[in-house]
Design a protein around this motif. Structure first.
Motif, mmCIF file in Angstrom:
data_model
loop_
_atom_site.group_PDB
_atom_site.id
_atom_site.type_symbol
_atom_site.label_atom_id
_atom_site.label_comp_id
_atom_site.label_asym_id
_atom_site.label_seq_id
_atom_site.Cartn_x
_atom_site.Cartn_y
_atom_site.Cartn_z
ATOM 1 N N UNK A 63 0.860 -1.245 -0.037
ATOM 2 C CA UNK A 63 0.002 0.084 -0.084
ATOM 3 C C UNK A 63 0.880 1.352 0.050
ATOM 4 N N UNK A 64 0.753 2.085 -0.950
ATOM 5 C CA UNK A 64 1.594 3.403 -0.996
ATOM 6 C C UNK A 64 0.544 4.265 -2.208
ATOM 7 N N UNK A 65 0.955 5.528 -2.089
ATOM 8 C CA UNK A 65 0.113 6.248 -3.130
ATOM 9 C C UNK A 65 0.204 6.039 -4.736
ATOM 10 N N UNK A 66 1.376 5.296 -4.968
ATOM 11 C CA UNK A 66 1.159 4.725 -6.458
ATOM 12 C C UNK A 66 0.516 3.542 -6.775
ATOM 13 N N UNK A 67 -0.108 2.939 -5.686
ATOM 14 C CA UNK A 67 -0.917 1.843 -5.963
ATOM 15 C C UNK A 67 -2.375 2.258 -5.567
ATOM 16 N N UNK A 68 -2.572 3.684 -5.198
ATOM 17 C CA UNK A 68 -4.034 4.009 -5.099
ATOM 18 C C UNK A 68 -4.502 4.948 -6.225
ATOM 19 N N UNK A 69 -5.128 4.286 -7.015
ATOM 20 C CA UNK A 69 -5.477 4.998 -8.190
ATOM 21 C C UNK A 69 -6.420 6.030 -7.835
ATOM 22 N N UNK A 70 -6.730 7.054 -8.940
ATOM 23 C CA UNK A 70 -7.707 7.978 -8.817
ATOM 24 C C UNK A 70 -8.500 8.099 -9.928
ATOM 25 N N UNK A 71 -9.673 8.110 -10.293
ATOM 26 C CA UNK A 71 -10.168 8.127 -11.422
ATOM 27 C C UNK A 71 -10.936 9.511 -11.759
ATOM 28 N N UNK A 72 -11.434 9.643 -12.849
ATOM 29 C CA UNK A 72 -11.986 10.820 -13.191
ATOM 30 C C UNK A 72 -13.195 11.243 -12.367
ATOM 31 N N UNK A 73 -13.922 10.334 -11.807
ATOM 32 C CA UNK A 73 -14.926 10.706 -10.952
ATOM 33 C C UNK A 73 -14.449 10.948 -9.351
ATOM 34 N N UNK A 74 -13.060 11.171 -9.115
ATOM 35 C CA UNK A 74 -12.273 11.362 -7.897
ATOM 36 C C UNK A 74 -12.647 10.129 -6.978
ATOM 37 N N UNK A 75 -12.767 8.713 -7.501
ATOM 38 C CA UNK A 75 -13.111 7.764 -6.675
ATOM 39 C C UNK A 75 -11.577 7.017 -6.623
ATOM 40 N N UNK A 76 -11.225 6.536 -5.471
ATOM 41 C CA UNK A 76 -10.022 5.751 -5.152
ATOM 42 C C UNK A 76 -10.268 4.362 -5.336
ATOM 43 N N UNK A 77 -9.087 3.547 -6.142
ATOM 44 C CA UNK A 77 -9.261 2.481 -6.434
ATOM 45 C C UNK A 77 -7.908 1.898 -5.909
ATOM 46 N N UNK A 78 -7.838 0.728 -5.284
ATOM 47 C CA UNK A 78 -6.716 0.065 -4.877
ATOM 48 C C UNK A 78 -6.271 -0.837 -6.089
ATOM 49 N N UNK A 79 -4.958 -0.923 -6.284
ATOM 50 C CA UNK A 79 -4.526 -1.652 -7.221
ATOM 51 C C UNK A 79 -3.303 -2.484 -6.853
ATOM 52 N N UNK A 80 -2.785 -3.279 -7.766
ATOM 53 C CA UNK A 80 -1.452 -4.055 -7.712
ATOM 54 C C UNK A 80 -1.647 -5.197 -6.385
ATOM 55 N N UNK A 81 -2.798 -5.792 -6.113
ATOM 56 C CA UNK A 81 -2.746 -6.798 -5.047
ATOM 57 C C UNK A 81 -1.705 -7.805 -5.223
ATOM 58 N N UNK A 82 -1.051 -8.175 -4.269
ATOM 59 C CA UNK A 82 0.074 -9.203 -4.225
ATOM 60 C C UNK A 82 1.099 -8.960 -5.104
ATOM 61 N N UNK A 83 1.206 -8.196 -5.822
ATOM 62 C CA UNK A 83 2.119 -7.791 -6.644
ATOM 63 C C UNK A 83 3.636 -7.011 -5.922
ATOM 64 N N UNK A 84 3.762 -6.999 -4.641
ATOM 65 C CA UNK A 84 4.745 -6.504 -3.924
ATOM 66 C C UNK A 84 6.169 -7.061 -4.370
ATOM 67 N N UNK A 85 6.957 -6.064 -4.893
ATOM 68 C CA UNK A 85 8.486 -6.522 -5.007
ATOM 69 C C UNK A 85 9.202 -6.689 -3.950
ATOM 70 N N UNK A 86 10.115 -7.615 -4.165
ATOM 71 C CA UNK A 86 11.266 -7.875 -3.031
ATOM 72 C C UNK A 86 12.107 -6.352 -3.167
ATOM 73 N N UNK A 87 12.483 -6.229 -1.846
ATOM 74 C CA UNK A 87 13.201 -5.216 -1.496
ATOM 75 C C UNK A 87 14.520 -5.312 -2.248
ATOM 76 N N UNK A 88 15.017 -3.916 -3.077
ATOM 77 C CA UNK A 88 16.219 -3.955 -3.456
ATOM 78 C C UNK A 88 16.991 -3.015 -2.713
#
Length: 546
Positions: free
Chosen positions: A145-170
């Motif tokens: 969960x981070x701002x890049x994974x919280x999408x905002x559509x044209x209706x100003x609705x928040x949509x969570x994206x990228x479930x489970x696709x968390x990358x390993x720490x670099x």
């Protein structure tokens, strides 16, 4: 794995419209915006960089299926399928189109200004609705969960994206200048970093303490912790809750210590108690559920004399109906678009996004009375949609409503979103009619700083400049041109006009600087040459040597 570019075809079926991420641009993933001509709207295909071993492939499939299982919900970006195409694994997902200012995720709204409390509450509420639904579908944790994974559509609705696709720490992550943190340059990883590498997943500035050491066994409370960081950002004007040593030899260890040991920097906000509980080091001291978090958000809303938006669960096929309406608009078929959205609002009359889209369609069709009814209904259900307030202002203007009503609609849009440049430019018209040139120039100057290449902003700026020059309001012209030349330093016409304003004020030094700048950009500009010759001539009492 093959890296595709715009215009390529993936598997002979999907034409690449745009590419996000990839080699030297992102840590792990690559995202392709593609068009499948059997589907009337674009989708995104996500994959990982490099060949990937069998473990990586199996994990990608598992995590993609976790996202797909989250299902269709108004506050989730829907994932459709995962499959192998041309020897490469892809997950297909819904595309969230940017607004006319190019924004479609929370990071875009955190860049320059503090969000108003009502919008923060709106998005926090929608986050809880989406995450609780995903949890009910068996999603144990998102983990990124981070701002890049919280999408905002044209209706100003928040949509969570990228479930489970968390990358390993670099642990050797390079600097990312778009963010408010700065990763250290490549250095030898510390023993701590070497210990946690491979078992931690996520993005270090947002990770719960337990996520650093045992990411696979965390639950939704780790996501609540991550959202606490995001909530702090939204409530503080994009500040970070912990003090981070930017020059630390090991940035991963630095963030781990902050998450594990530091208390968040106090914030003057009614949301601070909620943030503090989200950021509890012990998962058992955080909110036990999203409904419990919603209860506390509701309490804050009451104190602010506002209310949380209601949740409306929409069936998968009806989400498709809403998407079809938007697709038909893109294809220029407004009749079919309106038919689809009318069916949608008849089934979900309490869902504001349907009324917003219906109002917009009626505006495009010139059906202003129907448009204003739909737009007012959308604002009744969700009064915090900046785009709907802007649309209301457009409608009131076209229906010759009192100027104060028009201005109020645009001004409300800007309270909710101070960077809505469409509302800024629309508000300039009523300001000019009222001879409020100073305010109009300041608003346009802000817009051109924010979106220096946006055609609408440039068009309105040019029109306003002509207006204020006709009125001989040189102070307003100077306000506008000062920002204009800073935002667009290669715009010779702006420097021309700025030089003329300087002459009108008798500021010879500034006039010379402006015309010299014109010649830097256009060496054979005869007007600038003539002006400099006059200004530097011996007969000029304020002459300057060549």
């Amino acid at each position: 794995m093959q890296q595709y570019k715009t215009g390529d075809e993936i598997g002979g079926e999907y034409t690449v419209l745009n590419v996000f991420g990839g080699a030297n641009q992102s840590g792990m993933g690559v995202v392709y915006l593609v068009q499948d001509w059997e589907i009337p709207r674009p989708i995104v295909l996500k994959t990982f960089q490099g060949a990937g071993d069998e473990g990586t492939r199996c994990r990608f499939i598992s995590e993609a299926n976790a996202w797909i299982s989250a299902g269709a919900h108004a506050n989730l970006v829907q994932a459709y399928w995962v499959r192998e195409i041309g020897g490469q694994l892809f997950i297909a997902a819904e595309y969230i189109e940017p607004d006319e200012d190019g924004r479609n995720n929370l990071s875009h709204f955190l860049t320059a200004s503090q969000l108003c409390p009502e919008v923060v509450l709106l998005w926090a509420t929608q986050f809880c609705y989406g995450m609780d639904y995903a949890k009910s579908k068996g999603v144990v944790a998102h983990r990124d969960i981070k701002p890049d994974n919280l999408m905002i559509d044209k209706a100003m609705t928040l949509k969570v994206t990228d479930f489970g696709l968390a990358k390993s720490i670099n642990t050797n992550a390079v600097s990312d200048k778009r963010r408010w943190w700065i990763f250290a340059k490549k250095r030898e990883a510390s023993p701590l970093a070497r210990t946690i590498k491979g078992v931690a997943m996520g993005t270090t500035p947002f990770m719960a303490p337990e996520q650093f050491t045992n990411a696979r066994n965390v639950d939704h409370r780790a996501d609540i912790y991550s959202f606490g960081i995001v909530l702090y950002q939204m409530a503080s004007g994009n500040r970070y809750p912990y003090r981070i040593n930017q020059q630390a030899a090991d940035v991963t260890a630095e963030f781990f210590r902050a998450h594990s040991q530091q208390k968040p920097v106090p914030l003057e906000s009614p949301l601070m108690p909620i943030v503090a509980r989200c950021l509890a080091k012990d998962p058992n001291r955080r909110y036990a559920s999203y409904n419990e978090l919603l209860d506390n958000l509701s309490t804050v809303a009451k104190k602010l004399k506002t209310k949380l938006v209601k949740q409306t669960q929409v069936a998968k096929e009806d989400e498709e109906l809403y998407a079809q309406a938007q697709s038909y608009v893109a294809l220029g078929n407004k009749d079919r678009a309106l038919d689809a959205i009318c069916k949608y609002v008849s089934q979900y009359p309490e869902n504001a996004c349907g009324w917003t889209e219906k109002g917009r369609l009626h505006i495009e069709r010139g059906e202003y009375q129907d448009a204003i009814i739909a737009t007012r209904k959308s604002l009744e259900l969700n009064p915090y949609n900046t785009h709907s307030w802007n649309n209301l202002g457009i409608l009131l203007n076209r229906m010759s409503a009192p100027i104060d009503e028009i201005r109020k609609a645009y001004a409300t849009a800007l309270v909710l979103d101070p960077e809505n440049t469409a509302a800024m430019m629309n508000l300039v018209g009523p300001l000019v009619l009222g001879k409020q040139f100073t305010e109009a120039a300041a608003l346009t100057a802000k817009a051109i700083r924010l979106r220096p290449s946006k055609p609408l902003v440039l068009e309105k700026a040019e029109a306003l400049l002509r207006e204020v020059l006709n009125e001989k309001n040189f102070a307003a012209a100077e306000t506008l041109l000062s920002s204009w030349t800073k935002a667009r330093p290669s715009d010779a016409n702006a420097w021309h006009n700025f030089g003329l304003i300087a002459l009108s004020k008798g500021d010879i030094d500034q006039a010379i600087q402006c015309f010299v700048r014109v010649l830097d950009l256009v060496p054979n500009d005869n007007f600038a040459i003539a002006q400099l010759a006059k200004l530097r001539s011996p007969g000029n009492s304020d002459s300057h040597p060549l």
